[in-house]
Each structure stands twice: as C-alpha cells, then as structure tokens.
Design a protein around this motif. Structure first.
Motif, short mmCIF file in Angstrom:
data_model
loop_
_atom_site.label_atom_id
_atom_site.label_comp_id
_atom_site.label_asym_id
_atom_site.label_seq_id
_atom_site.Cartn_x
_atom_site.Cartn_y
_atom_site.Cartn_z
N ARG A 172 -2.07 -11.52 -8.70
CA ARG A 172 -1.53 -11.48 -7.34
C ARG A 172 -1.72 -10.10 -6.73
NH1 ARG A 172 4.99 -11.71 -8.51
NH2 ARG A 172 5.21 -9.60 -9.34
N ALA A 173 -1.82 -10.08 -5.42
CA ALA A 173 -2.00 -8.82 -4.70
C ALA A 173 -0.82 -7.90 -4.96
CB ALA A 173 -2.15 -9.11 -3.22
N THR A 174 -1.07 -6.61 -4.89
CA THR A 174 -0.04 -5.62 -5.14
C THR A 174 0.25 -4.84 -3.85
OG1 THR A 174 -1.62 -3.89 -5.74
CG2 THR A 174 -0.88 -5.37 -7.50
N LEU A 175 1.25 -4.00 -3.93
CA LEU A 175 1.54 -3.13 -2.79
C LEU A 175 0.35 -2.24 -2.47
CD1 LEU A 175 5.23 -1.98 -3.51
CD2 LEU A 175 4.45 -3.72 -1.90
N ARG A 176 -0.35 -1.80 -3.52
CA ARG A 176 -1.53 -0.95 -3.30
C ARG A 176 -2.59 -1.69 -2.50
NH1 ARG A 176 -3.25 3.64 -5.43
NH2 ARG A 176 -1.61 3.61 -7.03
N ASP A 177 -2.79 -2.98 -2.80
CA ASP A 177 -3.78 -3.77 -2.06
C ASP A 177 -3.42 -3.83 -0.58
OD1 ASP A 177 -5.27 -4.37 -4.36
OD2 ASP A 177 -3.96 -6.08 -4.82
N ILE A 178 -2.14 -4.04 -0.31
CA ILE A 178 -1.70 -4.12 1.09
C ILE A 178 -1.87 -2.77 1.76
CG2 ILE A 178 0.24 -4.61 2.62
CD1 ILE A 178 1.34 -6.47 0.46
N ALA A 179 -1.56 -1.70 1.03
CA ALA A 179 -1.70 -0.36 1.59
C ALA A 179 -3.16 -0.06 1.94
CB ALA A 179 -1.16 0.68 0.60
N LEU A 180 -4.07 -0.41 1.04
CA LEU A 180 -5.50 -0.20 1.30
C LEU A 180 -5.98 -1.03 2.48
CD1 LEU A 180 -6.87 -0.14 -2.38
CD2 LEU A 180 -6.70 1.80 -0.78
N ASP A 181 -5.50 -2.26 2.58
CA ASP A 181 -5.93 -3.16 3.66
C ASP A 181 -5.44 -2.67 5.02
OD1 ASP A 181 -7.01 -6.09 4.22
OD2 ASP A 181 -5.15 -5.81 5.38
N THR A 182 -4.22 -2.17 5.06
CA THR A 182 -3.63 -1.77 6.35
C THR A 182 -3.84 -0.30 6.69
OG1 THR A 182 -1.53 -1.31 5.25
CG2 THR A 182 -1.83 -3.53 6.18
N LEU A 240 -2.01 2.01 5.42
CA LEU A 240 -0.68 2.62 5.39
C LEU A 240 -0.39 3.13 3.98
CD1 LEU A 240 1.21 -0.16 7.37
CD2 LEU A 240 0.48 2.07 8.27
N SER A 241 0.60 3.96 3.87
CA SER A 241 1.00 4.44 2.55
C SER A 241 1.77 3.35 1.82
CB SER A 241 1.88 5.69 2.68
OG SER A 241 3.14 5.34 3.24
N MET A 242 1.78 3.44 0.49
CA MET A 242 2.53 2.48 -0.30
C MET A 242 4.02 2.54 0.04
SD MET A 242 0.70 2.61 -4.04
CE MET A 242 1.89 1.45 -4.69
N SER A 243 4.51 3.73 0.31
CA SER A 243 5.92 3.88 0.67
C SER A 243 6.25 3.11 1.94
CB SER A 243 6.27 5.37 0.84
OG SER A 243 7.59 5.52 1.31
N THR A 244 5.34 3.24 2.94
CA THR A 244 5.56 2.53 4.21
C THR A 244 5.50 1.02 4.00
OG1 THR A 244 4.67 4.37 5.50
CG2 THR A 244 4.70 2.20 6.56
N VAL A 245 4.55 0.58 3.20
CA VAL A 245 4.43 -0.85 2.91
C VAL A 245 5.69 -1.37 2.22
CG1 VAL A 245 3.20 -2.56 1.52
CG2 VAL A 245 1.92 -0.86 2.83
N SER A 246 6.17 -0.61 1.23
CA SER A 246 7.37 -1.03 0.50
C SER A 246 8.56 -1.14 1.42
CB SER A 246 7.65 -0.03 -0.63
OG SER A 246 8.86 -0.35 -1.28
N GLN A 247 8.74 -0.12 2.28
CA GLN A 247 9.88 -0.15 3.20
C GLN A 247 9.76 -1.29 4.20
OE1 GLN A 247 11.19 3.69 4.84
NE2 GLN A 247 9.91 4.70 3.31
N ALA A 248 8.55 -1.55 4.66
CA ALA A 248 8.34 -2.64 5.62
C ALA A 248 8.70 -3.99 5.00
CB ALA A 248 6.90 -2.64 6.11
N LEU A 249 8.32 -4.19 3.74
CA LEU A 249 8.62 -5.45 3.07
C LEU A 249 10.09 -5.61 2.78
CD1 LEU A 249 5.61 -5.62 0.58
CD2 LEU A 249 6.02 -7.12 2.55
N ARG A 250 10.81 -4.49 2.61
CA ARG A 250 12.24 -4.54 2.32
C ARG A 250 13.10 -4.47 3.58
NH1 ARG A 250 13.74 -0.24 0.46
NH2 ARG A 250 11.86 0.99 0.20
N GLY A 251 12.48 -4.25 4.72
CA GLY A 251 13.25 -4.11 5.94
C GLY A 251 13.98 -2.80 6.03
N ALA A 252 13.53 -1.80 5.30
CA ALA A 252 14.20 -0.50 5.28
C ALA A 252 13.39 0.52 6.08
CB ALA A 252 14.37 -0.02 3.83
N GLY A 253 14.01 1.70 6.25
CA GLY A 253 13.31 2.80 6.89
C GLY A 253 13.17 2.64 8.40
#
Length: 347
Positions: A14-24, A26-39
C-alpha cells in the motif's frame, strides 16, 4: 525466440506517506497533518492530499483515521505533577483514584484511554491519534494547554490554569473556596484559635484556591491567629518538619495540611516537640487518602470525590469532542469533610 521483460503486475504494497509527499510535492509532516486534520493547513492543501491518497490507494491506519470529523476512540489523559517534586506514588492517592475512574468510564463507553506523562507528552500531541485529551491539575500558564490549542486538539481540565484568561466552561473541579470555608468553620467549632496552613509552591489551583479561601476566612475571624507556610519545590520533608516544629512551639493548635507528602513529617514533628494529636494540635488534610484513613489516629480530611471527578472529566471531554455545549455536564463535584480522630469534637 526473442524474450521480452515481463511487467510485474502483482499488487504493490500500500502507498505510504512518502508516496503521497512525493506525488504532491509536500513534506511528509504536512501530509501527515493533513490526513489527521491537524496543524494550520489550508483546505486546498488538505483536499490535494486527500485526492492523492485516494488515487494512490493509500489505506489509512489508525493514525490516519484521525482526520477532521472522524473519531478513533482514543482519549488521552495527562496528570500534571511538577517536575521538581519528589513525591512517590503513595503520595498521589487522589490522582490514582481519579485516573482509574476516568479509564473505567471511558472503557465502558467504548473509548480507549491513553495515559501520557513526562517528556513524551509534547511529542505525542498532534501525532498520537487521540480524539481529545483530559489534563488533571494544569500548571500556571501551562504549555501543554497552549500546545493543545495550537494543534487543534480538543481538551478539558480538572482544575483551571490560574494564569490563563480562558473561561471555565471546559473545567471540572470542586468548589474549593466553599469546602475550605466549611472545613475551617468546623475546625473553629472544635477549638481552633491559632492555625497553620501548610501548602507547596506548585502554582496549581488546588493550592492557590485553598490559600485564597484561608486568607478570606482569616479576615472574617480576627479572633483566630492564622499563618501560612509555603514549602518550595523540590519538596523537602525535613523542611516541612522544621516549619511545623517551630509553629508548635509558638502555640499553634491546628494544622491545615495541603501537602499530602508532608503528612508523616508533620506527625513526627508534632510528636518530637512533646505534643499529642488531637489533644494539643488538631490536624486536617485538604485531600483524603488511604494512608490518612489508616493512621492512628485517623486523619480528618476533605474528600474531594476523586472518582466522581474522573467520571465527570470523561463526560465533559465527550461533550467537547462531540461539539455539544459545555453546560450539558455539571462541572462542579461536591466535596465533604471527613471528621476523624485527628480533630476534636465540636464544643
């Protein structure tokens, strides 16, 4: 016969946070916060991350379930004990009973409490997928509460931050001003005329409210000589004993104890100057405990109802997480004075 490379059509992991970060981009931190609704992330960025995660086949684990509007069932619980204290678990009877009640009612409501403490708290907030956090006894201008606000994590507290300008709508507590007045009135009826209040310099409202109520009661009773001794942190039992010994030699007839860890030191100090409890010196503690009940004589104490506070704390957190108005839950828990052998009979 010519051979051609065979394309691997087996499903990839399955795709990882890194895959999403590379695709967009964005940084992994930003991707993680976006998925959690934080930040502090724009809705456009959140939508961009959501689209990429769906297109790449990202399957959310429990952490990713903590997106805006979703719930994981995890609730955090933090008990704030100043780092400079040297108190043992036996000194924290109140916290143990309060935390146990919180956890019991949470589990009974299909919620899963996560105990947080020490240096791990700051790193966990905004990363651990909790729906909300309950904080017991926040300190003055508590940095944890500021962090929870910054990271948009719902929280409630047992006791207020005395230096915060926030309202008390998400605070559970006893009316410590009222119960202190009731306790002091009872001691006055039992012959208190020269009293010592012993508190610690924690800055938390369970200390400051008692001190405020004690001063107000003293102002209304000029026939009682009152003294307040503030023990600095880290707590030193020997210093507490010195304070009590000096007060006893000065004729103090009642000790109002707001520092549970000093109980043994107080009893030893009274005995060391040749006085008896309660004949010469009465003793009342501001929190009840198994230790206070088991001593001889048993110690009179204020029962703050820690189990009820823990239950109420969870109920209020549930209200805040669900977006309900705060007055659905009664935030004040009644307290009682348990009169025992360390105080005399009323006269």
């Amino acid at each position: 016969m010519a051979s051609f490379p065979v394309k691997d059509t087996a499903p990839r992991d399955r795709a990882t946070l890194r895959d999403i970060a590379l695709d967009t981009g964005l940084s992994m931190s930003t991707v993680s916060q976006a998925l959690r609704g934080a930040g502090r992330i724009s809705e456009a960025t959140r939508a961009r991350v959501a689209e990429a995660s769906a297109r790449l086949g990202y399957r959310a684990n429990v952490s990713a379930l903590h997106m805006r509007g979703a719930r994981t069932g995890l609730v955090g619980l933090v008990a704030t004990v100043p780092d400079s204290t040297s108190w043992s678990v036996g000194d924290l009877d109140f916290l143990v009973r309060c935390e146990r009640a919180f956890c019991d009612v949470a589990l009974g409501s299909d919620r899963y409490p996560v105990m947080l403490s020490g240096s791990s708290v700051s790193g966990a907030i905004g990363v651990l997928p909790v729906d909300g956090v309950a904080v017991i006894d926040p300190g003055p201008n508590d940095p944890l509460l500021r962090l929870l606000e910054e990271r948009s994590v719902a929280y409630v507290t047992l006791g207020r931050d005395v230096l915060s300008n926030a309202t008390d709508e998400w605070v559970v507590d006893n009316d410590k001003l009222e119960i202190t007045r009731v306790a002091l009135d009872g001691l006055y009826q039992r012959g208190m005329r020269r009293s010592l209040l012993l508190i610690a310099d924690t800055g938390q409202n369970y200390m400051t409210d008692v001190a405020q109520a004690y001063d107000a009661w003293s102002d209304a009773h000029p026939d009682v000589a009152t003294t307040t001794a503030v023990l600095p942190l880290p707590f030193d039992a020997a210093q507490a004993a010195r304070v009590v010994s000096g007060a006893c030699r000065d004729g103090v007839d009642t000790i109002y104890l707001a520092v549970e860890p000093a109980l043994t030191a107080v009893l030893d100090a009274v005995a060391a100057v040749g006085l008896s409890i309660p004949e010469d010196v009465q003793l009342l503690a501001t929190t009840d405990s198994t230790r206070a009940q088991s001593l001889v004589p048993a110690i009179s104490a204020v029962d703050l109802q820690p189990a009820a506070l823990g239950e109420r704390l969870f109920e209020l957190l549930e209200q805040r997480v669900s977006g309900a108005v705060p007055d659905v839950v009664e935030r004040l828990v009644p307290a009682d004075v348990r009169w025992r052998g360390s105080t005399r009979a009323p006269v």
